[in-house]
Write an enzyme that holds these catalytic residues in place. Structure first.
Site, PDB file in Angstrom:
ATOM      1  N   HIS A   1     -39.803  -4.171  51.636  1.00 51.61           N
ATOM      2  CA  HIS A   1     -41.231  -4.121  51.308  1.00 51.61           C
ATOM      3  C   HIS A   1     -41.879  -3.020  52.138  1.00 51.61           C
ATOM      4  CE1 HIS A   1     -45.324  -5.357  50.468  1.00 51.61           C
ATOM      5  NE2 HIS A   1     -45.562  -5.393  51.767  1.00 51.61           N
TER       6      HIS A   1
ATOM      7  N   SER B   1     -45.611  -1.379  53.167  1.00 50.93           N
ATOM      8  CA  SER B   1     -47.033  -1.695  53.210  1.00 50.93           C
ATOM      9  C   SER B   1     -47.654  -1.021  54.420  1.00 50.93           C
ATOM     10  CB  SER B   1     -47.203  -3.216  53.305  1.00 50.93           C
ATOM     11  OG  SER B   1     -48.531  -3.565  53.601  1.00 50.93           O
TER      12      SER B   1
ATOM     13  N   ASP C   1     -42.219  -2.922  46.563  1.00 47.32           N
ATOM     14  CA  ASP C   1     -41.131  -3.862  46.800  1.00 47.32           C
ATOM     15  C   ASP C   1     -39.902  -3.407  46.032  1.00 47.32           C
ATOM     16  OD1 ASP C   1     -42.490  -6.165  48.277  1.00 47.32           O
ATOM     17  OD2 ASP C   1     -43.806  -5.885  46.547  1.00 47.32           O
TER      18      ASP C   1
END
Length: 172
Positions: free
Chosen positions: A148, A150, A162
């Site tokens: 992931h 971010s 993702d």
């Protein structure tokens, strides 16, 4: 895309004295993104983790990722990543199975791909995987994982990315 990944592997393998392992991965996202990852891992770090963590091995992994939008191959994004990776052997002695996890940093060349808006070129890379040494006669492994990306809400929007991925790892 595969040509770029092959070129990265060739460059990295020419610097094999700096790396203990080279890996190549294919990745897919449910956001219709697909990509490749090529990198290397330094495994002989002089770091001992506390026993309450299960005494994982600690590695440093550096990689180059390239993804493209499956619906528009001209829409692509590239990221350079560096991450500590913690590895716990959970089964087997002759063909061991490992759980690996890490949180590192990434630098993206753009802040948008497809409908995903990242806002910042810096992203955290969170990952978890299973890695298996499939042969007694070789230390090569296959790994399946999830990653992931971010920016931890440093700036909004923070759509993130993702990926599910599969890699082949070749130790030197």
């Amino acid at each position: 895309m595969w040509l770029r990944a092959s070129l990265v592997v060739l460059i990295i393998s020419s610097f094999s004295s700096f790396a203990d392992e080279v890996h190549v991965a294919g990745a897919y996202s449910t956001d219709q993104l697909r990509g490749v990852r090529a990198g290397y891992r330094i495994t002989n770090l002089p770091i001992e983790m506390p026993t309450w963590l299960g005494s994982p091995d600690v590695h440093l992994e550096v990689a180059l990722n390239h993804w493209q939008n499956s619906d528009n191959t001209a829409d692509n994004i590239t990221a350079f990543t560096i991450s500590p990776v913690f590895s716990w052997q959970i089964a087997g002695t002759q063909r061991p199975l490992y759980v690996e996890a890490g949180i590192g940093g990434s630098y993206f060349d753009k802040t948008q791909i497809a409908n995903r808006r990242l806002s910042t070129q810096f992203q955290f890379e969170d990952r978890v995987s299973l890695s298996w040494q499939y042969s007694q006669s070789s230390e090569a492994r296959v790994a399946l994982g999830y990653t992931h990306y971010s920016n931890a809400d440093i700036k909004r929007p923070n759509d993130g990315l993702d990926f599910l991925w599969m890699s082949w790892v070749l130790p030197f």
